[in-house]
Design an enzyme around this catalytic site. Structure first.
Site, PDB file in Angstrom:
ATOM      1  N   GLU A 221      10.702  -7.678   7.556  1.00  0.00           N
ATOM      2  CA  GLU A 221      10.195  -6.314   7.775  1.00  0.00           C
ATOM      3  C   GLU A 221       8.694  -6.331   7.522  1.00  0.00           C
ATOM      4  O   GLU A 221       8.229  -6.925   6.548  1.00  0.00           O
ATOM      5  CB  GLU A 221      10.879  -5.336   6.801  1.00  0.00           C
TER       6      GLU A 221
ATOM      7  N   GLU B 181       2.611   2.784   4.942  1.00  0.00           N
ATOM      8  CA  GLU B 181       3.493   3.739   4.309  1.00  0.00           C
ATOM      9  C   GLU B 181       2.885   4.283   3.033  1.00  0.00           C
ATOM     10  O   GLU B 181       1.979   3.700   2.451  1.00  0.00           O
ATOM     11  CB  GLU B 181       4.898   3.195   4.068  1.00  0.00           C
TER      12      GLU B 181
HETATM   13  C1  LIG Z   1      11.229   4.373   6.691  1.00  0.00           C
HETATM   14  O1  LIG Z   1      10.368   3.300   6.640  1.00  0.00           O
HETATM   15  C2  LIG Z   1      10.395   2.474   5.508  1.00  0.00           C
HETATM   16  C3  LIG Z   1       9.435   1.372   5.776  1.00  0.00           C
HETATM   17  O2  LIG Z   1       8.299   1.626   5.181  1.00  0.00           O
HETATM   18  C4  LIG Z   1      11.767   1.906   5.271  1.00  0.00           C
HETATM   19  O3  LIG Z   1      11.771   1.149   4.072  1.00  0.00           O
HETATM   20  C5  LIG Z   1      12.730   3.023   5.210  1.00  0.00           C
HETATM   21  O4  LIG Z   1      14.018   2.479   5.153  1.00  0.00           O
HETATM   22  C6  LIG Z   1      12.617   3.939   6.386  1.00  0.00           C
HETATM   23  N1  LIG Z   1      13.387   5.072   6.183  1.00  0.00           N
HETATM   24  C7  LIG Z   1      14.126   5.560   7.107  1.00  0.00           C
HETATM   25  C8  LIG Z   1      14.828   6.763   6.727  1.00  0.00           C
HETATM   26  O5  LIG Z   1      14.227   5.096   8.210  1.00  0.00           O
END
Ligand SMILES: *[C@@H]1O[C@H](CO)[C@@H](O)[C@H](O)[C@H]1NC(C)=O
Ligand SMILES: *[C@@H]1O[C@H](CO)[C@@H](O)[C@H](O)[C@H]1NC(C)=O
Ligand SMILES: *[C@@H]1O[C@H](CO)[C@@H](O)[C@H](O)[C@H]1NC(C)=O
Ligand SMILES: *[C@@H]1O[C@H](CO)[C@@H](O)[C@H](O)[C@H]1NC(C)=O
Length: 335
Positions: free
Chosen positions: A137, A142
């Site tokens: 990932e 973020e």
């Molecule tokens: C949103 O993005 C973050 C990556 O920064 C990830 O860890 C997380 O699971 C994501 N959340 C959703 C709800 O998709």
């Protein structure tokens, strides 16, 4: 010299020039306005991070105006009008995943506005569909609750760390990218400028987030809209670009101690906006916030936001008026 020598000299000269120029990439896709609807899949799934949101599908997001396009705009937002039943589903929001997947590429995100508001957790990141964390990932951007940390992060399986001698303007939070070593915090790099996130970002009209990914390194740059040093090929949509000329990045993840082809597979781009996510267990601390653990939830209490995150989200729709992304474009370049 005979013509043969001239040709050989010309050939060698040309080769030395292209070595000097480093990696170049060609424009392969410009995603602007309505193109977002064709290039991304709306993922109406349960929030994997257990946030207080319900992700809607594409027709619903259009009807509710949670996504909106014009010739040079793509807006993606949470609902900001509904008071929620505490026993019912979360606030409606949007999560999109690119149809195309990439290994070596450059992605340029021109963003005018990013979501702000208590409990917001927006992210722009890349991963493969079904094999997290085996396929890796990459979080390009973020942050949470309008505050630091605003960062880029790699998350991987065993055998991936970062060296200490990186030439970058950001500050590492950890050099260990392995999710199981770090309670999923990964190896993050904080951005060096306050304009890179939240209300400060929005106050200058946002800016450009740019990621280059190849087998040797993953690099993230950020230029605020008013930064005079933004390279002209980033603003102009040049048909060919050479990232090696763009200067020191905010975050550099070299492959020195991490074999990228075995840790990072073909990834889709995901843009998501969750609220009060609280799934992962407690991770490392940075800037006083718990990273990778109960993130928007536990960071919430320290952020100056009122009440508890879930109660606030349920009862204060108008606090989410500014919880939206506004993309000018995403440009993609491939070798
Ligand atoms: C949103 O993005 C973050 C990556 O920064 C990830 O860890 C997380 O699971 C994501 N959340 C959703 C709800 O998709
Ligand atoms: C939908 O959202 C756009 C962008 O925020 C806004 O300009 C427009 O007025 C909204 N339309 C309606 C019907 O609310
Ligand atoms: C982003 O991170 C940097 C470095 O940690 C910090 O100084 C800055 O205040 C943060 N920006 C925002 C808007 O939180
Ligand atoms: C950092 O250190 C590693 C291991 O000693 C070395 O291979 C690499 O070239 C160094 N990189 C820089 C930018 O100095």
């Amino acid at each position: 010299m005979t013509p043969w020598y001239w040709l050989a000299a010309l050939f060698l000269f040309h080769r030395s020039l292209s070595v000097f120029a480093g990696n170049t990439y060609q424009l392969s896709n410009k995603i602007v306005g309505n193109d977002f609807y064709d290039n991304f899949n709306w993922e109406a799934i349960d929030d994997p991070t257990h946030g207080r949101v319900t992700y809607v599908d594409q027709p619903t997001s259009k009807i509710l105006n949670l996504t909106f396009t014009s010739t040079d705009t793509f807006i993606l937002r949470t609902d900001f009008t509904t008071v929620l039943d505490p026993k019912g589903v979360g606030r409606q929001s949007v999560r999109i995943r690119s149809n195309a997947a990439y290994t070596t590429h450059v992605a340029i995100f021109s963003i005018r506005h990013m979501p702000q508001g208590c409990g917001t957790w927006p992210a722009i990141w890349t991963t493969a569909p079904n094999a997290w964390p085996n396929d890796g990932e990459i979080d390009i951007l973020e942050g949470v609750n309008d505050q630091a940390p605003n960062l880029s992060v790699l998350h991987s399986t065993q055998g991936c760390t970062m060296p200490n001698n990186r030439t970058m303007t950001g500050t590492p939070t950890s050099t260990d990218c392995v999710t199981t070593d770090t309670s999923n915090a990964g190896c993050g790099v904080n951005f060096p400028t306050s304009f890179s996130y939240g209300p400060s970002f929005n106050s200058v009209g946002g800016g450009w987030y740019v990621m280059e990914r190849n087998e040797k390194k993953i690099t993230v740059w950020f230029w605020a809209r008013n930064d005079p040093s933004v390279p002209s090929d980033i603003i102009n949509g040049a048909s060919s670009i050479s990232p090696d000329g763009w200067g020191n990045p905010a975050a550099l993840f070299p492959s020195t101690y991490c074999d990228f082809p075995s840790h990072f597979q073909q990834h889709n781009i995901i843009i998501n906006l969750t609220l009060c996510a609280c799934y992962e267990s407690v991770g490392t601390k940075t800037n006083g916030l718990v990273l990778g653990g109960d993130w928007a939830g536990s960071a919430y209490g320290q952020s100056g936001c009122p009440s508890t995150c879930i109660d606030f989200v349920n009862n204060n729709p108008s606090a989410y008026t500014d919880a939206f992304f506004d993309f000018e474009y995403i440009w993609l370049y491939t070798p």
